[in-house]
Enzyme design. Structure first.
Site, short mmCIF file in Angstrom:
data_model
loop_
_atom_site.label_atom_id
_atom_site.label_comp_id
_atom_site.label_asym_id
_atom_site.label_seq_id
_atom_site.Cartn_x
_atom_site.Cartn_y
_atom_site.Cartn_z
N GLY A 209 0.47 0.70 -1.25
CA GLY A 209 0.64 -0.82 -0.86
C GLY A 209 0.44 -0.82 0.69
N GLY A 210 0.09 0.15 1.34
CA GLY A 210 -0.22 -0.03 2.76
C GLY A 210 1.10 -0.28 3.50
N ASP B 292 -6.25 9.44 -1.21
CA ASP B 292 -5.22 8.75 -1.35
C ASP B 292 -4.72 8.64 -2.89
OD1 ASP B 292 -3.29 6.35 -1.80
OD2 ASP B 292 -3.82 5.62 -0.11
N SER C 275 0.97 7.01 -0.67
CA SER C 275 0.43 6.21 0.38
C SER C 275 1.42 5.61 1.40
CB SER C 275 -0.37 5.20 -0.48
OG SER C 275 -1.42 4.57 0.59
N ARG D 222 2.79 -2.91 3.76
CA ARG D 222 3.62 -3.86 2.58
C ARG D 222 4.60 -2.81 1.98
NH1 ARG D 222 0.06 -5.93 -0.77
NH2 ARG D 222 0.33 -4.24 -2.02
#
Length: 750
Positions: A198-199, A550, A229, A201
């Site tokens: 979720g990057g 990813d 990730s 975040r």
């Protein structure tokens, strides 16, 4: 008494390669012919070439003006004994403009017997005689580890960690629940903490989670932390910190907040970009593949671990060797260029001890990942990749959508999710359309003696490559039309192996829960019936390089790492930061995909009852247990935390209400409903307020459900008392299934 690991008795079959050793001894009467000798005395060297070998071209040094050279140089080739291997021997004359071949001959390697050593002379042009020594041996010891068992280092870690976990559980639960708890592997439950993608975040949310787990004592009860990730970025930041674990997440998270407060465009000044690309040029010159993921990795590294860009994955051993911290596990996917990640993907796992794929029972030390392999043996060793390169690979979905991350994309749909963006990118755009699969080493100029020409040649190549990479960076439309603009790529460490069959991830466990789930019910849990349709297919062992991406491109939780039965995990505390259509949407999509994947791989997994959302609505966490523990003996319990702002709006700490206006305004925010949300998957800049909100929200949610975690740990301890052999098998099981018999090896379903 040490317990016996039956998995180590499962034979992961592989064919041994041959090692062909050539010593170029000397030559007598080297000549260029009567006329040529009148003009110049030869500058001889020898070139060896085996077309069927990886890294199959070697050459000796050259000597100036000598007709009876003595080299005594030794070279090794790793060969497949099932191929026709022919050695081509060329006598060369080094020149300023163009080297000249004085003669070529061949030697049939199959004419030698294993263990044989002999010296042979070869005659060139009826005058020159060259002497070479050959030896043909077997590579009985490979650089890859072929096994279904955990590596020795991880087993040692588990033993040491178990003692720490017992201490942690006694402190966390109190003596009344742990009086009789001993550090026996049969009594101490194995707990794993999971973080999704979720990057930033996910990274920021996981930072808050880890602070809560660390300070509450839950982390002292855990054996593993697995990330995917964005969560791997936090794990890397934490574990690579020189003062962790003495310095905890509280202090390290403050440093992280400062790092992510800057605009990522500041990393793309011309001077910095030129420095990034020039450093990658050195990697390319060494013979390693370089793609756009490498550049993205440098940007992630410069953002998160700027003061430790030389850190390596293997360096993290220092944080776990004495069992002082949970073992971190990271992941990415091996994918095929022409197949969707949802249909085919091999999960790769990374730890400070090993990197590999459980599907094939092949593992290697971290310092060998990226090196050239053939049939399990390293043929060219490179320096271990830095940790930031792996961080880029683990989160490489963002390199595919790099311009979207920077806010430079021309896409009109600014609210689209990563999944929607990726649907618009076909595999051919992500992967190279160049099918040559050739080695990346730059060809040397033809004039060996012309050092100035060689330097000029490399300068021109570097300038051309740097220019193309710079153009790829600034071009929104042509980014993925260049060879450098695709997913990560490394040398195929399984090149040349025999993969007629793969091994199931659960080779010895009977799968009790499968029968309890109706097939139609399982299919209804996901939206696409083709998901995981080709996961039983093997990797292409003929391709010199493999694509790695990813893991969130298939599903966004790293369950495959934790579900390996060798790890025997009892309790999984999972934190899902995945994007949802709205704050009120059901939070089970990724968990359902993990369930389907587990069942297809015959791994025990509790039934995810999605109707709990209809009954109880959105909650901070949900607990999923096996329906019938007496039957589903190997099935873990899952505590599934989701990203939701519910009680945090009213409470600043569990049981402590917000009172002031500022406190209430701070907590009054949506995560997915707000069109101007700072928590977008593509946002790579977090102002301090946004960081604190998300960080504190997940810290609160974790602490607010600490009793749920306590109860689950108590139940795991109690369950272990009555089922001490959970997730274990006997040697009888191994023998009964005839894993020693080559002809009865488990084959992939068709």
């Amino acid at each position: 008494m040490a317990s016996i690991d039956p998995y180590q008795y499962i034979i992961v079959e592989h064919q041994y390669s041959h090692k062909f050793t050539v010593t170029v001894l000397r030559a007598v009467n080297v000549t260029k012919g009567a006329f040529g000798d009148m003009l110049d005395t030869p500058d001889p060297y020898v070139e060896l070439f085996i077309s069927s070998a990886i890294d199959g071209r070697k050459k000796t040094q050259y000597f100036n003006n000598i007709i009876n050279p003595v080299w005594n140089e030794t070279f090794e080739f790793i060969l497949d004994p099932n191929q026709e291997n022919i050695l081509e021997i060329s006598l060369m004359d080094a020149n300023y403009v163009m080297d000249e071949c004085l003669g070529t001959t061949t030697f049939q390697i199959s004419s030698m017997k294993v263990g044989e050593k002999k010296e042979i002379s070869f005659v060139f042009n009826k005058v020159t005689e060259m002497f070479l020594e050959f030896y043909l041996g077997i590579c009985s010891s490979t650089d890859l580890r072929f096994s279904m068992a955990l590596c020795v280092e991880e087993k040692s870690f588990r033993q040491k960690r178990r003692e720490k976990v017992v201490e942690g559980m006694k402190k966390f639960l109190g003596p009344e629940h742990t009086n009789n708890l001993k550090s026996s592997p049969r009594e101490v439950p194995v707990i794993a903490v999971l973080g999704s993608g979720g990057g930033f975040r996910a990274m920021v949310g996981f930072a808050g989670v880890m602070k809560a787990l660390y300070e509450s004592g839950v982390l002292d009860c855990a054996t593993y932390i697995a990330g995917l990730s964005g969560s791997t970025w936090y794990m890397s930041t934490l574990y690579s910190h020189s003062e962790f674990p003495k310095k905890g997440p509280r202090e390290i998270n403050k440093e992280l907040m400062h790092c992510v407060s800057y605009n990522p465009l500041l990393l793309l000044t011309p001077q910095k970009v030129k420095r990034y690309i020039e450093s990658l040029w050195k990697k390319k010159c060494s013979g390693q593949p370089v793609t756009f993921t490498d550049i993205f990795a440098m940007l992630i590294g410069e953002t998160l671990i700027k003061d430790r860009m030389d850190s390596k994955l293997s360096h993290l051993k220092d944080k776990v060797n004495n069992g002082q911290c949970p073992l971190p596990l990271f992941t990415c996917l091996h994918v095929k260029p022409d197949v969707s990640e949802l249909m085919f993907a091999d999960w790769m796992e990374f730890s400070p001890y090993e990197i590999g794929m459980a599907k094939y029972g092949t593992f290697m030390p971290p310092d060998l990942f990226g090196s050239k392999f053939f049939m399990g043996t390293v043929v060219k060793k490179y320096e271990e990749n830095p940790l930031h390169f792996l961080m880029g690979v683990w989160g490489s979905a963002f390199s595919i959508l790099f311009n979207r991350v920077l806010g430079l994309s021309s896409s009109q749909n600014s609210g689209s999710t990563m999944e929607e963006e990726l649907e618009n990118i076909k595999p051919k755009h992500i992967f190279s359309t160049d099918c040559s699969d050739s080695d990346d080493e730059l060809q040397e100029p033809k004039g060996t003696e012309n050092a100035e020409a060689e330097e000029e040649y490399h300068r021109n190549n570097q300038a051309s490559w740097v220019q193309r990479m710079l153009m790829a960076l600034v071009s929104d439309t042509a980014l993925f039309n260049t060879r450098e603009g695709r997913a990560g790529k490394v040398h195929n460490f399984m090149l040349g192996l025999n993969l007629n069959a793969s091994y199931p991830i659960s080779p010895l466990l009977d799968f009790e829960t499968q029968e309890s789930v109706d097939e139609d019910e399982m299919d209804a849990a996901v939206t696409d019936p083709d998901e995981f349709d080709r996961i039983y297919e093997p990797l292409d062992v003929k391709s010199k390089k493999i694509h790695i991406v990813d893991s969130g491109l298939t599903f966004n939780l790293p369950y495959p790492l934790i579900l390996r039965p060798q790890r025997g995990v009892d309790l999984i505390i999972s934190f899902d930061f995945s994007a949802r259509p709205s704050d009120s949407s059901p939070p089970f999509k990724e968990l359902l995909l993990a369930e389907k994947w587990a069942r297809m791989n015959k791994l025990p997994f509790p039934k995810i009852q999605t109707n709990v959302f209809d009954r109880e609505g959105l909650k901070e966490c949900y607990v999923f247990k096996p329906k019938n523990p007496n039957v589903e003996k190997h099935c873990p319990t899952i505590i599934h935390f989701v990203l939701a702002n519910i009680n945090f709006r009213k409470y600043k700490a569990p049981g402590v209400r917000r009172e002031t206006k500022e406190e209430k305004e701070f907590a009054d925010f949506d995560i997915f409903d707000d069109p101007e949300t700072p928590f977008s998957t593509f946002n790579f800049q977090y102002p301090n307020d946004a960081f604190r909100r998300l960080h504190d929200l997940m810290e609160f949610n974790t602490l607010n459900n600490i009793d749920v975690i306590k109860q689950a740990i108590k139940e795991s301890i109690e369950y272990r008392k009555h089922n001490p052999s959970r997730c274990s098998v006997s040697l009888t099981d191994v023998e009964a299934r005839k894993y020693f018999n080559k002809d009865s090896k488990h084959k992939l379903p068709t």
